[in-house]
Motif scaffolding. Structure first.
Motif, PDB file in Angstrom:
ATOM      1  N   TYR A  11       0.889  -1.214   0.082  1.00  0.00           N
ATOM      2  CA  TYR A  11      -0.011   0.074  -0.006  1.00  0.00           C
ATOM      3  C   TYR A  11       0.874   1.255   0.148  1.00  0.00           C
ATOM      4  CZ  TYR A  11      -3.713  -3.436   1.646  1.00  0.00           C
ATOM      5  OH  TYR A  11      -4.443  -4.229   2.077  1.00  0.00           O
ATOM      6  N   LEU A  14       4.124   0.985   1.989  1.00  0.00           N
ATOM      7  CA  LEU A  14       3.940  -0.059   3.110  1.00  0.00           C
ATOM      8  C   LEU A  14       3.930  -1.512   2.465  1.00  0.00           C
ATOM      9  CD1 LEU A  14       3.320  -0.130   6.222  1.00  0.00           C
ATOM     10  CD2 LEU A  14       1.111  -0.592   5.390  1.00  0.00           C
ATOM     11  N   ALA A  16       2.728  -4.635   3.151  1.00  0.00           N
ATOM     12  CA  ALA A  16       1.658  -5.339   4.286  1.00  0.00           C
ATOM     13  C   ALA A  16       1.704  -6.902   3.983  1.00  0.00           C
ATOM     14  CB  ALA A  16       0.441  -4.800   3.683  1.00  0.00           C
ATOM     15  N   PRO A  35       0.101 -11.014  14.932  1.00  0.00           N
ATOM     16  CA  PRO A  35      -0.420  -9.809  15.635  1.00  0.00           C
ATOM     17  C   PRO A  35      -1.332  -8.875  14.566  1.00  0.00           C
ATOM     18  CG  PRO A  35       2.046 -10.223  15.724  1.00  0.00           C
ATOM     19  CD  PRO A  35       1.516 -11.187  14.656  1.00  0.00           C
ATOM     20  N   ASN A  36      -2.044  -7.665  15.358  1.00  0.00           N
ATOM     21  CA  ASN A  36      -2.563  -6.804  14.544  1.00  0.00           C
ATOM     22  C   ASN A  36      -1.614  -6.203  13.565  1.00  0.00           C
ATOM     23  OD1 ASN A  36      -4.376  -6.086  17.772  1.00  0.00           O
ATOM     24  ND2 ASN A  36      -5.133  -7.020  16.006  1.00  0.00           N
ATOM     25  N   GLY A  37      -2.232  -6.055  12.292  1.00  0.00           N
ATOM     26  CA  GLY A  37      -1.511  -5.452  11.436  1.00  0.00           C
ATOM     27  C   GLY A  37      -0.287  -6.300  10.536  1.00  0.00           C
ATOM     28  N   ALA A  38      -0.469  -7.677  10.872  1.00  0.00           N
ATOM     29  CA  ALA A  38       0.404  -8.552  10.256  1.00  0.00           C
ATOM     30  C   ALA A  38       0.292  -8.947   8.872  1.00  0.00           C
ATOM     31  CB  ALA A  38       0.465  -9.919  11.205  1.00  0.00           C
ATOM     32  N   GLY A  39      -0.964  -8.515   8.298  1.00  0.00           N
ATOM     33  CA  GLY A  39      -1.041  -8.735   6.767  1.00  0.00           C
ATOM     34  C   GLY A  39      -2.103  -9.903   6.448  1.00  0.00           C
ATOM     35  N   LYS A  40      -2.863 -10.229   7.658  1.00  0.00           N
ATOM     36  CA  LYS A  40      -3.607 -11.561   7.412  1.00  0.00           C
ATOM     37  C   LYS A  40      -4.831 -11.184   6.425  1.00  0.00           C
ATOM     38  CE  LYS A  40      -4.496 -11.840  11.816  1.00  0.00           C
ATOM     39  NZ  LYS A  40      -3.636 -10.435  12.236  1.00  0.00           N
ATOM     40  N   THR A  41      -5.561 -10.206   6.773  1.00  0.00           N
ATOM     41  CA  THR A  41      -6.605  -9.734   6.122  1.00  0.00           C
ATOM     42  C   THR A  41      -6.267  -9.411   4.636  1.00  0.00           C
ATOM     43  OG1 THR A  41      -7.882  -9.284   8.196  1.00  0.00           O
ATOM     44  CG2 THR A  41      -8.657  -8.157   5.840  1.00  0.00           C
ATOM     45  N   THR A  42      -5.248  -8.749   4.398  1.00  0.00           N
ATOM     46  CA  THR A  42      -4.693  -8.397   3.028  1.00  0.00           C
ATOM     47  C   THR A  42      -4.357  -9.673   2.303  1.00  0.00           C
ATOM     48  OG1 THR A  42      -3.619  -6.375   4.180  1.00  0.00           O
ATOM     49  CG2 THR A  42      -2.874  -7.030   2.010  1.00  0.00           C
ATOM     50  N   GLU A  81     -14.185 -10.519   7.633  1.00  0.00           N
ATOM     51  CA  GLU A  81     -14.384 -10.262   9.201  1.00  0.00           C
ATOM     52  C   GLU A  81     -15.726  -9.283   9.328  1.00  0.00           C
ATOM     53  OE1 GLU A  81     -11.064  -8.242  10.586  1.00  0.00           O
ATOM     54  OE2 GLU A  81     -11.749  -8.244  12.706  1.00  0.00           O
ATOM     55  N   HIS A 189      -7.625 -14.560  15.953  1.00  0.00           N
ATOM     56  CA  HIS A 189      -6.793 -14.292  17.385  1.00  0.00           C
ATOM     57  C   HIS A 189      -7.321 -15.239  18.343  1.00  0.00           C
ATOM     58  CE1 HIS A 189      -5.123 -10.540  15.603  1.00  0.00           C
ATOM     59  NE2 HIS A 189      -6.064 -10.323  15.397  1.00  0.00           N
ATOM     60  N   PRO A 244       4.256  -3.065   9.463  1.00  0.00           N
ATOM     61  CA  PRO A 244       5.145  -3.592   8.272  1.00  0.00           C
ATOM     62  C   PRO A 244       6.573  -2.821   7.995  1.00  0.00           C
ATOM     63  CG  PRO A 244       2.987  -4.032   7.804  1.00  0.00           C
ATOM     64  CD  PRO A 244       2.912  -2.817   8.889  1.00  0.00           C
TER      65      PRO A 244
HETATM   66  P1  ATP Z   1      -5.638  -7.584  12.419  1.00  0.00           P
HETATM   67  O1  ATP Z   1      -5.294  -8.737  13.102  1.00  0.00           O
HETATM   68  O2  ATP Z   1      -5.636  -6.065  13.060  1.00  0.00           O
HETATM   69  O3  ATP Z   1      -6.896  -7.367  11.796  1.00  0.00           O
HETATM   70  P2  ATP Z   1      -4.110  -7.841   9.765  1.00  0.00           P
HETATM   71  O4  ATP Z   1      -3.126  -9.006  10.182  1.00  0.00           O
HETATM   72  O5  ATP Z   1      -5.429  -8.588   9.353  1.00  0.00           O
HETATM   73  O6  ATP Z   1      -4.769  -7.290  11.075  1.00  0.00           O
HETATM   74  P3  ATP Z   1      -4.042  -6.218   7.720  1.00  0.00           P
HETATM   75  O7  ATP Z   1      -5.412  -5.775   7.880  1.00  0.00           O
HETATM   76  O8  ATP Z   1      -3.913  -7.030   6.437  1.00  0.00           O
HETATM   77  O9  ATP Z   1      -3.621  -6.924   8.986  1.00  0.00           O
HETATM   78  O10 ATP Z   1      -3.166  -4.860   7.521  1.00  0.00           O
HETATM   79  C1  ATP Z   1      -1.651  -5.175   7.071  1.00  0.00           C
HETATM   80  C2  ATP Z   1      -1.159  -3.820   6.992  1.00  0.00           C
HETATM   81  O11 ATP Z   1      -1.647  -3.003   6.021  1.00  0.00           O
HETATM   82  C3  ATP Z   1      -1.417  -2.696   8.464  1.00  0.00           C
HETATM   83  O12 ATP Z   1      -0.196  -1.849   8.679  1.00  0.00           O
HETATM   84  C4  ATP Z   1      -2.518  -2.077   7.823  1.00  0.00           C
HETATM   85  O13 ATP Z   1      -2.638  -0.566   8.544  1.00  0.00           O
HETATM   86  C5  ATP Z   1      -2.142  -1.940   6.285  1.00  0.00           C
HETATM   87  N1  ATP Z   1      -3.451  -1.498   5.473  1.00  0.00           N
HETATM   88  C6  ATP Z   1      -4.363  -2.347   5.428  1.00  0.00           C
HETATM   89  N2  ATP Z   1      -5.337  -1.961   4.482  1.00  0.00           N
HETATM   90  C7  ATP Z   1      -4.812  -0.775   4.075  1.00  0.00           C
HETATM   91  C8  ATP Z   1      -5.262   0.140   3.128  1.00  0.00           C
HETATM   92  N3  ATP Z   1      -6.222   0.100   2.346  1.00  0.00           N
HETATM   93  N4  ATP Z   1      -4.470   1.082   2.704  1.00  0.00           N
HETATM   94  C9  ATP Z   1      -3.139   1.232   3.427  1.00  0.00           C
HETATM   95  N5  ATP Z   1      -2.729   0.574   4.498  1.00  0.00           N
HETATM   96  C10 ATP Z   1      -3.658  -0.576   4.686  1.00  0.00           C
END
Ligand code: ATP
Length: 248
Positions: A11, A14, A16, A35-42, A81, A189, A244
């Motif tokens: 992104y 970043l 991700a 952890p939060n922000g690890a990149g799972k949802t992405t 989610e 989690h 990240p």
């Molecule tokens: P969580 O456990 O908090 O749900 P996650 O592991 O699912 O977190 P992601 O949502 O994949 O994490 O986010 C990974 C990184 O990408 C984070 O730093 C987040 O801020 C960033 N990110 C996610 N979506 C976007 C976006 N649309 N634009 C910019 N950065 C993004």
């Protein structure tokens, strides 16, 4: 079967998801934890064809999600989610609509009553989606994932906000799907649930894969045969949290 090879998603500056590779075999439940922000949802959104990867390859049952999208998606179910549903359809109309999109009206006819009953939605079947509670929406989106013939199932935090009976039903659904040869990824989690439910664990942090394998292998690696997944997770991710890394 789900095959992810060198997946990268950035992104702006970043990174991700950073060169993630893994395979989910038929009949396997794999926990994606981090952890939060690890990149799972992405990562899951890339696998579902919702986000375009910056680079890398994703194959669903051998079909590339970018170049063979229709065939790839016909075998795929993704439960996000936060469910994204059509508010002005009724519960029954929505379920039927999903089945029509996937060309599986036969599955809808066969399973609609059972699915709505199982998730306590029978009395809501004529109501608009907009009137469902948060947990009901969550359960309904799982029902939608089961109304077509997907054998690659991606769940992002599927058990949050759902009542205990609903959680038990969904866990049973995971076991049934596994028995039928599905490849299942659950991002969560809830580490005690992951410990009991999953055949293998993927631990990601800052977009990178830190560990892939069974709980037993993780215990061996940490030389602690009695450790819980939570203890091992905290150990392995210690000092590797935070945002990240930016692009070089
Ligand atoms: P969580 O456990 O908090 O749900 P996650 O592991 O699912 O977190 P992601 O949502 O994949 O994490 O986010 C990974 C990184 O990408 C984070 O730093 C987040 O801020 C960033 N990110 C996610 N979506 C976007 C976006 N649309 N634009 C910019 N950065 C993004």
């Amino acid at each position: 079967m789900l095959e992810v090879t060198n997946l990268v998603k950035t992104y702006k500056a970043l990174r991700a998801v950073d060169s993630l590779s893994f395979t989910i075999n038929p009949g396997e439940i794999v926990g994606l934890i981090g952890p939060n922000g690890a990149g799972k949802t992405t990562s899951l959104r890339c696998c579902a064809g919702i986000l375009r990867p910056t680079s890398g390859q994703i194959k669903i049952n051998g079909f590339d999600i970018l170049t063979d999208q229709a065939k790839a998606k016909s075998g795929l179910a993704y439960v996000p989610e936060v469910p994204s549903l059509y508010e002005l359809l009724t519960v029954d109309e929505h379920l039927k609509f999903v089945a029509m999109c996937y060309g599986t009206l036969d599955v809808y006819e066969e399973r609609k009553d059972e699915l709505l009953e199982r998730y306590n939605l029978t009395e809501k079947r004529g109501e608009l989606i907009a009137t469902l509670s948060k947990g009901m929406r969550q359960k309904f989106s799982v029902a939608c994932a089961l109304v077509h013939r997907a054998n690659v199932l991606l769940f992002d935090e599927p058990l949050i906000g759902i009542d205990p009976a609903g959680v038990a039903e969904i866990k049973q659904e995971f076991h049934n799907a596994k028995k039928n040869g599905a490849s299942i990824v659950i991002s969560t989690h809830l580490l005690d649930t992951a410990e009991r439910l999953c055949d293998r664990i993927l631990i990601v942090s800052r977009g990178r894969l830190l560990f892939e394998g069974t709980l037993e292998a993780l215990r061996r690696r940490s030389q602690n045969q009695n450790a819980t997944l939570e203890e091992l997770f905290l150990q392995i991710t210690e000092g590797d949290q935070g945002a990240p890394p930016p692009l070089a």
